[in-house]
Design an enzyme around this catalytic site. Structure first.
Site, PDB file in Angstrom:
ATOM      1  N   HIS A   1     -24.243  81.815  -5.488  1.00  0.00           N
ATOM      2  CA  HIS A   1     -24.371  80.828  -6.569  1.00  0.00           C
ATOM      3  C   HIS A   1     -23.171  79.904  -6.719  1.00  0.00           C
ATOM      4  O   HIS A   1     -23.173  79.040  -7.595  1.00  0.00           O
ATOM      5  CB  HIS A   1     -24.649  81.516  -7.914  1.00  0.00           C
TER       6      HIS A   1
HETATM    7  C1  UD1 Z   1     -21.615  80.238 -14.249  1.00  0.00           C
HETATM    8  C2  UD1 Z   1     -20.095  80.239 -14.195  1.00  0.00           C
HETATM    9  C3  UD1 Z   1     -19.637  80.971 -12.942  1.00  0.00           C
HETATM   10  C4  UD1 Z   1     -20.269  82.338 -12.824  1.00  0.00           C
HETATM   11  C5  UD1 Z   1     -21.774  82.241 -12.948  1.00  0.00           C
HETATM   12  C6  UD1 Z   1     -22.341  83.624 -12.994  1.00  0.00           C
HETATM   13  C7  UD1 Z   1     -18.894  78.324 -15.152  1.00  0.00           C
HETATM   14  C8  UD1 Z   1     -18.193  77.059 -14.836  1.00  0.00           C
HETATM   15  N1  UD1 Z   1     -19.558  78.901 -14.138  1.00  0.00           N
HETATM   16  O1  UD1 Z   1     -22.087  79.472 -13.150  1.00  0.00           O
HETATM   17  O2  UD1 Z   1     -18.222  81.114 -12.971  1.00  0.00           O
HETATM   18  O3  UD1 Z   1     -19.908  82.916 -11.605  1.00  0.00           O
HETATM   19  O4  UD1 Z   1     -22.117  81.559 -14.172  1.00  0.00           O
HETATM   20  O5  UD1 Z   1     -23.705  83.694 -12.837  1.00  0.00           O
HETATM   21  O6  UD1 Z   1     -18.858  78.787 -16.262  1.00  0.00           O
HETATM   22  N2  UD1 Z   1     -29.499  77.879 -15.398  1.00  0.00           N
HETATM   23  C9  UD1 Z   1     -30.744  78.262 -15.751  1.00  0.00           C
HETATM   24  N3  UD1 Z   1     -30.873  79.304 -16.624  1.00  0.00           N
HETATM   25  C10 UD1 Z   1     -29.833  79.962 -17.161  1.00  0.00           C
HETATM   26  C11 UD1 Z   1     -28.546  79.544 -16.826  1.00  0.00           C
HETATM   27  C12 UD1 Z   1     -28.391  78.502 -15.932  1.00  0.00           C
HETATM   28  O7  UD1 Z   1     -31.729  77.724 -15.285  1.00  0.00           O
HETATM   29  O8  UD1 Z   1     -30.032  80.902 -17.962  1.00  0.00           O
HETATM   30  C13 UD1 Z   1     -29.339  76.785 -14.418  1.00  0.00           C
HETATM   31  C14 UD1 Z   1     -29.243  75.421 -15.064  1.00  0.00           C
HETATM   32  O9  UD1 Z   1     -29.893  74.508 -14.250  1.00  0.00           O
HETATM   33  C15 UD1 Z   1     -27.742  75.146 -15.050  1.00  0.00           C
HETATM   34  C16 UD1 Z   1     -27.306  75.853 -13.772  1.00  0.00           C
HETATM   35  O10 UD1 Z   1     -28.137  76.997 -13.668  1.00  0.00           O
HETATM   36  O11 UD1 Z   1     -27.432  73.797 -15.048  1.00  0.00           O
HETATM   37  C17 UD1 Z   1     -25.853  76.270 -13.781  1.00  0.00           C
HETATM   38  O12 UD1 Z   1     -25.537  77.052 -14.923  1.00  0.00           O
HETATM   39  P1  UD1 Z   1     -23.997  77.121 -15.456  1.00  0.00           P
HETATM   40  O13 UD1 Z   1     -23.882  78.128 -16.528  1.00  0.00           O
HETATM   41  O14 UD1 Z   1     -23.495  75.747 -15.727  1.00  0.00           O
HETATM   42  O15 UD1 Z   1     -23.205  77.597 -14.194  1.00  0.00           O
HETATM   43  P2  UD1 Z   1     -23.503  78.785 -13.192  1.00  0.00           P
HETATM   44  O16 UD1 Z   1     -23.711  78.212 -11.836  1.00  0.00           O
HETATM   45  O17 UD1 Z   1     -24.535  79.691 -13.748  1.00  0.00           O
HETATM   46  N1  UDP Z   2     -25.914  91.064 -11.192  1.00  0.00           N
HETATM   47  C1  UDP Z   2     -27.131  91.455 -11.724  1.00  0.00           C
HETATM   48  N2  UDP Z   2     -28.281  90.937 -11.196  1.00  0.00           N
HETATM   49  C2  UDP Z   2     -28.285  90.060 -10.153  1.00  0.00           C
HETATM   50  C3  UDP Z   2     -27.025  89.666  -9.616  1.00  0.00           C
HETATM   51  C4  UDP Z   2     -25.868  90.168 -10.174  1.00  0.00           C
HETATM   52  O1  UDP Z   2     -27.174  92.270 -12.647  1.00  0.00           O
HETATM   53  O2  UDP Z   2     -29.363  89.642  -9.711  1.00  0.00           O
HETATM   54  C5  UDP Z   2     -24.653  91.597 -11.783  1.00  0.00           C
HETATM   55  C6  UDP Z   2     -23.712  92.274 -10.820  1.00  0.00           C
HETATM   56  O3  UDP Z   2     -23.991  93.652 -10.691  1.00  0.00           O
HETATM   57  C7  UDP Z   2     -22.369  92.053 -11.479  1.00  0.00           C
HETATM   58  C8  UDP Z   2     -22.526  90.698 -12.153  1.00  0.00           C
HETATM   59  O4  UDP Z   2     -23.931  90.490 -12.269  1.00  0.00           O
HETATM   60  O5  UDP Z   2     -22.144  93.057 -12.477  1.00  0.00           O
HETATM   61  C9  UDP Z   2     -21.911  89.586 -11.338  1.00  0.00           C
HETATM   62  O6  UDP Z   2     -22.232  88.355 -11.912  1.00  0.00           O
HETATM   63  P1  UDP Z   2     -22.348  87.005 -11.097  1.00  0.00           P
HETATM   64  O7  UDP Z   2     -22.420  87.278  -9.652  1.00  0.00           O
HETATM   65  O8  UDP Z   2     -23.434  86.223 -11.730  1.00  0.00           O
HETATM   66  O9  UDP Z   2     -21.000  86.235 -11.484  1.00  0.00           O
HETATM   67  P2  UDP Z   2     -19.504  86.256 -10.914  1.00  0.00           P
HETATM   68  O10 UDP Z   2     -19.040  87.664 -10.860  1.00  0.00           O
HETATM   69  O11 UDP Z   2     -19.516  85.570  -9.591  1.00  0.00           O
HETATM   70  O12 UDP Z   2     -18.759  85.423 -11.901  1.00  0.00           O
END
Ligand code: UD1
Ligand code: UDP
Length: 362
Positions: free
Chosen positions: A205
């Site tokens: 992601h």
């Molecule tokens: C965010 C965090 C990242 C983390 C990740 C974990 C920031 C800058 N980034 O990235 O550090 O590793 O979460 O998963 O805070 N969206 C949905 N549904 C949701 C949430 C998001 O559809 O419930 C989609 C939307 O199109 C949104 C995109 O995902 O624009 C990105 O979501 P966002 O929270 O901005 O960043 P992540 O890539 O999820």
């Molecule tokens: N995780 C989860 N379901 C998924 C992918 C990840 O429960 O489909 C959990 C994983 O076990 C870990 C956390 O989400 O505890 C990691 O989050 P993510 O990879 O979204 O974010 P990051 O650590 O990169 O910020």
């Protein structure tokens, strides 16, 4: 003492849950659970409240998605009112997401001490939005709770004084160890038709990987190749799904791969624990695989969690499709390496944090 605990995005829930449980068990800290709503899909938020037995948020800010500035600003505006109304003695933030940064900034301006859980991690890559979030949050925090020794070195170099740094271990591992046995009863492997030890688990992601169609296509090609010899299961993050759908990449390459919705915590831990290899660009998954002893290939050029490479199971493979395929083949061919669990990744981190805070506020 009253502590506002902030959650917003998926990787926050498993870090906040042990702290809230610890505060509740001790009975001396009143907690105010604030959910910013940065993540809002059921499988990115609700499922973690159920799986991790989190209480319902006391306050839901409902900010949703947006550009960095828009999302950060919405959280700040909404959280400012909360702090003014509730007057917490402490704001506890975890990790490195936009919610972490936004709430730290609000608290600091209103002179409420900030505790940052998972402080001092540095990838030294300013193109990662998280790196900015980490640096700003740490500089604002009264309590920098660190997961590994090099975090202290990073903080001292940036001018954080030693009296603000506390090496307490990894709180995410508190959740992992607490729920490991319960996760075993998940039916996820049966549901997905997977045999323990007989599949590769993938998550991706990072914007640097998934927002660039050419890079995403290359990684998907490599995964498609791997899927010719072993089942590959890929719970797809919403950002990644959007990019796969928008660019059409990977549809062909996804042949043989199981693209599924994001998994809940217990299902994911079960799938992680029994994987032959985990291929990921997640921060937290590098740490969980190190504790579980599962080989992890990290599809990035750098990591803010070097200890998982130095003593754990993690290998940085970059984004070159050939290298990803080769490293996966090596492990599937039986290559194994020595690994150890970092000190204080033992399930007791929330207790150590509560000790520090109680001493301070006594
Ligand atoms: C965010 C965090 C990242 C983390 C990740 C974990 C920031 C800058 N980034 O990235 O550090 O590793 O979460 O998963 O805070 N969206 C949905 N549904 C949701 C949430 C998001 O559809 O419930 C989609 C939307 O199109 C949104 C995109 O995902 O624009 C990105 O979501 P966002 O929270 O901005 O960043 P992540 O890539 O999820
Ligand atoms: N995780 C989860 N379901 C998924 C992918 C990840 O429960 O489909 C959990 C994983 O076990 C870990 C956390 O989400 O505890 C990691 O989050 P993510 O990879 O979204 O974010 P990051 O650590 O990169 O910020």
């Amino acid at each position: 003492m009253k502590a506002a605990v902030i959650v917003g995005a998926r990787p926050n829930f498993m870090k906040a849950a042990p702290l809230i449980r610890e505060f509740k068990a001790r009975g001396r800290v009143e907690t105010l659970l604030v959910h910013t709503g940065q993540h809002y899909d059921g499988n990115m938020s609700r499922v973690f409240f159920d799986d991790l037995e989190l209480p319902e948020p006391d306050i839901y800010l409902g900010v949703g998605s947006g550009s960095h500035a828009a999302q950060t600003a919405r959280i700040m505006t909404a959280f400012e009112g909360v702090v003014e109304r509730e007057r917490p003695d402490l704001v506890a933030v975890v990790g490195d997401v936009n919610s972490t940064l936004a709430c730290s900034l609000v608290a600091a301006k209103l002179l409420v001490p900030v505790a940052h859980v998972e402080a001092g991690l540095r990838s030294f890559d300013r193109t990662m939005p998280e790196e900015t979030n980490r640096m700003v949050t740490d500089i604002l925090s009264r309590f920098c709770f660190t997961t590994s020794p090099e975090a202290e070195t990073n903080l001292l170099r940036e001018g954080v004084t030693a009296d603000r740094i506390f090496y307490v271990g990894n709180i995410m591992i508190d959740s992992l160890l607490f729920y490991l046995e319960k996760a075993e009863s998940s039916r996820v492997l049966d549901d997905l038709g997977l045999a323990p030890g007989g599949y590769v688990l993938v998550t991706l992601h990072r914007p640097s990987n998934v927002d660039d169609p050419a890079r995403l296509a290359g990684i998907m090609d490599a995964l498609g190749e791997i899927a010719r010899s072993v089942p590959v299961v890929f719970p797809v993050h919403p950002r990644t799904r959007k990019m796969i759908e928008a660019s059409g990449v990977g549809i062909a390459a996804a042949r043989g791969m199981r693209l599924v919705e994001p998994l809940g915590y217990l299902d994911f831990v079960k799938a992680e624990r029994h994987a032959r290899i985990v291929i990921t660009d997640s921060g937290g998954i590098q740490e969980e695989t190190t504790v579980l002893g599962i080989p992890c290939l990290t599809v990035r050029e750098n990591t803010e969690r070097p200890i998982t490479i130095e003593i754990g199971t993690n290998v940085l493979v970059g984004t070159d499709p050939g290298r990803i395929r080769e490293e996966a083949a090596r492990i599937l061919g039986g290559a194994a390496r020595e690994h150890r669990v970092p000190p204080l990744w033992d399930g007791g981190t929330a207790g150590r944090i509560a000790d520090v805070l109680e001493r301070h506020f006594a």
